[in-house]
Structure formats: structure tokens, C-alpha cells
Motif scaffolding. Structure first.
Motif, PDB file in Angstrom:
ATOM      1  N   THR A  38      84.830  84.789 -36.785  1.00 27.40           N
ATOM      2  CA  THR A  38      83.472  84.714 -37.348  1.00 27.40           C
ATOM      3  C   THR A  38      82.470  84.140 -36.342  1.00 27.40           C
ATOM      4  O   THR A  38      81.283  84.436 -36.421  1.00 27.40           O
ATOM      5  CB  THR A  38      83.436  83.878 -38.644  1.00 27.40           C
ATOM      6  OG1 THR A  38      83.815  82.532 -38.344  1.00 27.40           O
ATOM      7  CG2 THR A  38      84.343  84.453 -39.705  1.00 27.40           C
ATOM      8  N   GLY A  39      82.978  83.346 -35.378  1.00 31.14           N
ATOM      9  CA  GLY A  39      82.082  82.825 -34.336  1.00 31.14           C
ATOM     10  C   GLY A  39      81.466  83.976 -33.549  1.00 31.14           C
ATOM     11  O   GLY A  39      80.292  83.918 -33.147  1.00 31.14           O
ATOM     12  N   ARG A  99      80.172  85.873 -24.897  1.00 28.81           N
ATOM     13  CA  ARG A  99      80.974  84.714 -24.464  1.00 28.81           C
ATOM     14  C   ARG A  99      80.319  83.931 -23.332  1.00 28.81           C
ATOM     15  O   ARG A  99      80.851  82.916 -22.889  1.00 28.81           O
ATOM     16  CB  ARG A  99      82.376  85.156 -23.996  1.00 28.81           C
ATOM     17  CG  ARG A  99      83.103  86.057 -24.956  1.00 28.81           C
ATOM     18  CD  ARG A  99      83.614  85.347 -26.165  1.00 28.81           C
ATOM     19  NE  ARG A  99      84.031  86.284 -27.206  1.00 28.81           N
ATOM     20  CZ  ARG A  99      84.308  85.955 -28.445  1.00 28.81           C
ATOM     21  NH1 ARG A  99      84.190  84.703 -28.845  1.00 28.81           N
ATOM     22  NH2 ARG A  99      84.668  86.844 -29.334  1.00 28.81           N
ATOM     23  N   VAL A 107      73.600  79.503 -29.678  1.00 24.54           N
ATOM     24  CA  VAL A 107      74.197  79.953 -30.942  1.00 24.54           C
ATOM     25  C   VAL A 107      74.106  78.930 -32.083  1.00 24.54           C
ATOM     26  O   VAL A 107      73.899  79.312 -33.243  1.00 24.54           O
ATOM     27  CB  VAL A 107      75.652  80.458 -30.722  1.00 24.54           C
ATOM     28  CG1 VAL A 107      76.567  79.388 -30.204  1.00 24.54           C
ATOM     29  CG2 VAL A 107      76.231  81.072 -31.975  1.00 24.54           C
ATOM     30  N   SER A 108      74.211  77.638 -31.787  1.00 23.80           N
ATOM     31  CA  SER A 108      74.219  76.662 -32.885  1.00 23.80           C
ATOM     32  C   SER A 108      72.932  76.646 -33.700  1.00 23.80           C
ATOM     33  O   SER A 108      72.995  76.645 -34.933  1.00 23.80           O
ATOM     34  CB  SER A 108      74.578  75.261 -32.382  1.00 23.80           C
ATOM     35  OG  SER A 108      75.962  75.187 -32.170  1.00 23.80           O
ATOM     36  N   ARG A 138      83.960  77.840 -38.876  1.00 29.70           N
ATOM     37  CA  ARG A 138      83.611  76.443 -39.181  1.00 29.70           C
ATOM     38  C   ARG A 138      83.606  76.180 -40.688  1.00 29.70           C
ATOM     39  O   ARG A 138      83.807  75.070 -41.130  1.00 29.70           O
ATOM     40  CB  ARG A 138      82.200  76.112 -38.652  1.00 29.70           C
ATOM     41  CG  ARG A 138      81.989  76.344 -37.181  1.00 29.70           C
ATOM     42  CD  ARG A 138      82.820  75.385 -36.352  1.00 29.70           C
ATOM     43  NE  ARG A 138      82.481  75.457 -34.931  1.00 29.70           N
ATOM     44  CZ  ARG A 138      82.808  76.445 -34.113  1.00 29.70           C
ATOM     45  NH1 ARG A 138      83.492  77.466 -34.577  1.00 29.70           N
ATOM     46  NH2 ARG A 138      82.483  76.418 -32.838  1.00 29.70           N
ATOM     47  N   ILE A 140      85.145  78.415 -43.079  1.00 31.23           N
ATOM     48  CA  ILE A 140      85.985  79.422 -43.744  1.00 31.23           C
ATOM     49  C   ILE A 140      86.672  78.820 -44.974  1.00 31.23           C
ATOM     50  O   ILE A 140      86.584  79.358 -46.073  1.00 31.23           O
ATOM     51  CB  ILE A 140      87.019  80.048 -42.773  1.00 31.23           C
ATOM     52  CG1 ILE A 140      86.338  80.504 -41.477  1.00 31.23           C
ATOM     53  CG2 ILE A 140      87.759  81.205 -43.438  1.00 31.23           C
ATOM     54  CD1 ILE A 140      85.168  81.443 -41.642  1.00 31.23           C
ATOM     55  N   ARG A 188      77.038  71.178 -29.530  1.00 31.94           N
ATOM     56  CA  ARG A 188      77.473  72.090 -30.593  1.00 31.94           C
ATOM     57  C   ARG A 188      78.222  71.349 -31.693  1.00 31.94           C
ATOM     58  O   ARG A 188      78.031  71.622 -32.870  1.00 31.94           O
ATOM     59  CB  ARG A 188      78.326  73.224 -30.007  1.00 31.94           C
ATOM     60  CG  ARG A 188      77.449  74.258 -29.337  1.00 31.94           C
ATOM     61  CD  ARG A 188      78.080  75.612 -29.373  1.00 31.94           C
ATOM     62  NE  ARG A 188      79.142  75.722 -28.406  1.00 31.94           N
ATOM     63  CZ  ARG A 188      80.158  76.567 -28.530  1.00 31.94           C
ATOM     64  NH1 ARG A 188      80.255  77.337 -29.585  1.00 31.94           N
ATOM     65  NH2 ARG A 188      81.060  76.647 -27.595  1.00 31.94           N
ATOM     66  N   ASP A 192      76.785  71.592 -35.356  1.00 29.50           N
ATOM     67  CA  ASP A 192      77.673  72.241 -36.327  1.00 29.50           C
ATOM     68  C   ASP A 192      78.080  71.307 -37.466  1.00 29.50           C
ATOM     69  O   ASP A 192      78.247  71.737 -38.602  1.00 29.50           O
ATOM     70  CB  ASP A 192      78.944  72.778 -35.645  1.00 29.50           C
ATOM     71  CG  ASP A 192      78.654  73.913 -34.670  1.00 29.50           C
ATOM     72  OD1 ASP A 192      77.555  74.493 -34.736  1.00 29.50           O
ATOM     73  OD2 ASP A 192      79.525  74.217 -33.834  1.00 29.50           O
ATOM     74  N   ARG A 195      74.439  70.069 -39.623  1.00 26.59           N
ATOM     75  CA  ARG A 195      73.444  70.979 -40.202  1.00 26.59           C
ATOM     76  C   ARG A 195      73.503  70.901 -41.735  1.00 26.59           C
ATOM     77  O   ARG A 195      74.556  70.585 -42.320  1.00 26.59           O
ATOM     78  CB  ARG A 195      73.661  72.412 -39.709  1.00 26.59           C
ATOM     79  CG  ARG A 195      74.940  73.007 -40.199  1.00 26.59           C
ATOM     80  CD  ARG A 195      75.092  74.482 -39.839  1.00 26.59           C
ATOM     81  NE  ARG A 195      76.413  74.908 -40.205  1.00 26.59           N
ATOM     82  CZ  ARG A 195      77.281  75.474 -39.391  1.00 26.59           C
ATOM     83  NH1 ARG A 195      76.969  75.726 -38.145  1.00 26.59           N
ATOM     84  NH2 ARG A 195      78.470  75.832 -39.830  1.00 26.59           N
TER      85      ARG A 195
HETATM   86  O1   DC Z   1      83.824  79.591 -32.577  1.00 27.91           O
HETATM   87  P1   DC Z   1      82.640  79.838 -31.639  1.00 27.91           P
HETATM   88  O2   DC Z   1      82.483  78.787 -30.598  1.00 27.91           O
HETATM   89  O3   DC Z   1      82.660  81.213 -31.067  1.00 27.91           O
HETATM   90  O4   DC Z   1      81.349  79.748 -32.586  1.00 27.91           O
HETATM   91  C1   DC Z   1      80.058  79.938 -32.086  1.00 27.91           C
HETATM   92  C2   DC Z   1      79.062  79.146 -32.902  1.00 27.91           C
HETATM   93  O5   DC Z   1      78.920  79.731 -34.191  1.00 27.91           O
HETATM   94  C3   DC Z   1      79.417  77.675 -33.115  1.00 27.91           C
HETATM   95  O6   DC Z   1      78.522  76.848 -32.418  1.00 27.91           O
HETATM   96  C4   DC Z   1      79.262  77.456 -34.583  1.00 27.91           C
HETATM   97  C5   DC Z   1      78.913  78.752 -35.195  1.00 27.91           C
HETATM   98  N1   DC Z   1      79.818  79.154 -36.265  1.00 27.91           N
HETATM   99  C6   DC Z   1      79.505  78.779 -37.554  1.00 27.91           C
HETATM  100  O7   DC Z   1      78.524  78.081 -37.757  1.00 27.91           O
HETATM  101  N2   DC Z   1      80.268  79.206 -38.585  1.00 27.91           N
HETATM  102  C7   DC Z   1      81.341  79.956 -38.371  1.00 27.91           C
HETATM  103  N3   DC Z   1      82.076  80.367 -39.421  1.00 27.91           N
HETATM  104  C8   DC Z   1      81.705  80.323 -37.052  1.00 27.91           C
HETATM  105  C9   DC Z   1      80.928  79.884 -36.011  1.00 27.91           C
END
Ligand code: DC
Length: 237
Positions: A38-39, A99, A107-108, A138, A140, A188, A192, A195
Motif C-alpha cells: 500500500t506504500g 522509490r 510522500v508523508s 501503516r 492495515i 516520516r 506517520d 497525523r
Molecule cells: O511503506 P513505504 O515507506 O513505501 O510508505 C510510503 C509512505 O506512505 C509512508 O511515509 C507512509 C505512507 N503510508 C501510509 O500512510 N499508509 C499506508 N498504508 C502505507 C504507507
């Protein structure tokens, strides 16, 4: 695993660079389950925002991005050679671009936007509803698949996570220093887990694994053991 075995949903949450995707990918492969990163979906939305100039000085233009969400089509396509499904954004393979450091740095704040989250959570629930899935992220276990039969929460020392990420990026040919990554990891973690919308939390039913001092093999073995136990339990019901 017998073909008749009832499939379960497995949620793997945790901080960045704790080895979530490595362990989730391998687990899915061994169980014959689908793996969903999902990231990668949050990263793809971030890439879209960068490409469409919807971020100024690290601040997303929230209103415009929300309006454009329906134009963001995400899909995973299986790559036989790599052995996992790659991320596609509006029909284009973006696996490499998502990546890189630019996306990692932005991304955050994108993932903190509620409308972005609900758009992606809806897609993720559709992908997970048939079970037979290993999903990492994060939120799930807490939001996307609260009924998952197995929930794992991965943690690891931020300096060890930085070292691992540094190695990964150098292997990919990116020339980057420890402090740049360390600051990104800490920032991050902070965004994360603080928030307002679905912060990273360990739910009471999640099993925590500290990956600081165990190698990938040991990490996989522990998760596999828990998965087998959870599958057995689901099949006894
Ligand atoms: O797992 P990752 O590092 O690829 O995730 C990228 C960003 O996405 C991370 O900073 C948090 C966010 N993320 C999120 O908020 N919820 C998720 N289910 C997956 C990732």
C-alpha cells in the motif's frame, strides 16, 4: 498447504524500512497469496502530484490534488521475472520512480491528506475482501483490514533502519549519505505516527516483532510461523 485450506488476510504494519515489504512479499509467495504494497500506492499518488506540479516547497496543493484524485488510476501488474506485482500509474510502470528520494521526501504529507487516504483505502479494501492476501502499510490492521486474521507490527531501531535503506539505495546506484536518509526516516516516523487521520498505531491484537537485531531469514521464519498458526486457527472454526 492443502488446496482446501481456507485463506486468511494478513496485515503487516510498521515503521518505514523495517523490512515489511521483503517479508510480506516472501510470505505471499510461499502461501500462494496476493501481496499488496500500500506504500507504493501513496508513493504513486505523490509522483502524480510532483508530475502535475501540485506540490510547492514541500507543501501539497490539497484542494487541487483532491479534485484530481479521480484521474489517478492505480494498478498492480505481475512481473514474472521479478516475482512481484509492479506499480502502474495511469498505465505507466512507475516502480523505479516511486522509490527515489524525491518521492520519499514528499510522500508523508500526501499520505496525511484524508481524502487521499479514503480514496486509497477503498481500493485496498476491494483488493483484500477476497482474503488470501498479505497487505503491508501503516493502517492495515487498524483501518483497511480490521478483521484480518493475523496482524503483525514491525519495529526497529531508526539507525539500523537507516543503514539498511542506505545499502538498498547504494545497490540501486543512488549516491546518498547517512544523515539525509536518517533525517528522512525520523521525519516520516514523526508524520506517520502523529497525523490526525489513521496514524501508525499498534492495535491491541497485533503481534509486535522487533527487527533490529534479527536478520531477514529469522524475521521471515517468525512471521511464517505466526501465519501458519493463524491459518490453522481459521480452518478449525
Ligand atoms: O511503506 P513505504 O515507506 O513505501 O510508505 C510510503 C509512505 O506512505 C509512508 O511515509 C507512509 C505512507 N503510508 C501510509 O500512510 N499508509 C499506508 N498504508 C502505507 C504507507
Amino acid at each position: 498447504m492443502s488446496k482446501k485450506s481456507l485463506k486468511i488476510a494478513i496485515a503487516i504494519d510498521g515503521f518505514s524500512s523495517t523490512g515489511k515489504s521483503t517479508v510480506a512479499k516472501r510470505l505471499a509467495k510461499e502461501l500462494g497469496y496476493i501481496y499488496i504494497d500500500t506504500g507504493a500506492m501513496y508513493r504513486a499518488v505523490t509522483l502524480y502530484a510532483i508530475q502535475h506540479k501540485l506540490i510547492t516547497d514541500s507543501t501539497p496543493n490539497k484542494e487541487l490534488l483532491i479534485k484530481k484524485l479521480r484521474e489517478i488510476k492505480l494498478s498492480f501488474k505481475w512481473n514474472e521475472t521479478l516475482g512481484f506485482a509492479e506499480m502502474y500509474l495511469n498505465g505507466k510502470n512507475v516502480e523505479k520512480e516511486i522509490r527515489g528520494m524525491e518521492v520519499s521526501n514528499l510522500v508523508s504529507p500526501i499520505a496525511a491528506i484524508s481524502e487521499v487516504r479514503s480514496y486509497l483505502v477503498r481500493l485496498q479494501r476491494e483488493m483484500g475482501e477476497k482474503k488470501g492476501v498479505v497487505m503491508d502499510g501503516r493502517d492495515i490492521g487498524s483501518v483497511v483490514l480490521p478483521d484480518a486474521e493475523l496482524k503483525i507490527f514491525l519495529i526497529a531501531d531508526p539507525k539500523i533502519r537507516t543503514e539498511r535503506r542506505l545499502l538498498e539505495m547504494r545497490e540501486k546506484g543512488e549516491n546518498i549519505d547517512f544523515n539525509t536518509i536518517y533525517n528522512n526516516v525520523l521525519e516520516r516516523d514523526y508524520i506517520d505516527s502523529t497525523r490526525a487521520d489513521s496514524p501508525l498505531i499498534k492495535t491491541p491484537d497485533a503481534i509486535e516483532i522487533d527487527a533490529s537485531r534479527i536478520d531477514k531469514e529469522e524475521q521471515f521464519n517468525r512471521v511464517m510461523y505466526l501465519a501458519q498458526k493463524a491459518i490453522q486457527k481459521a480452518n478449525k472454526k
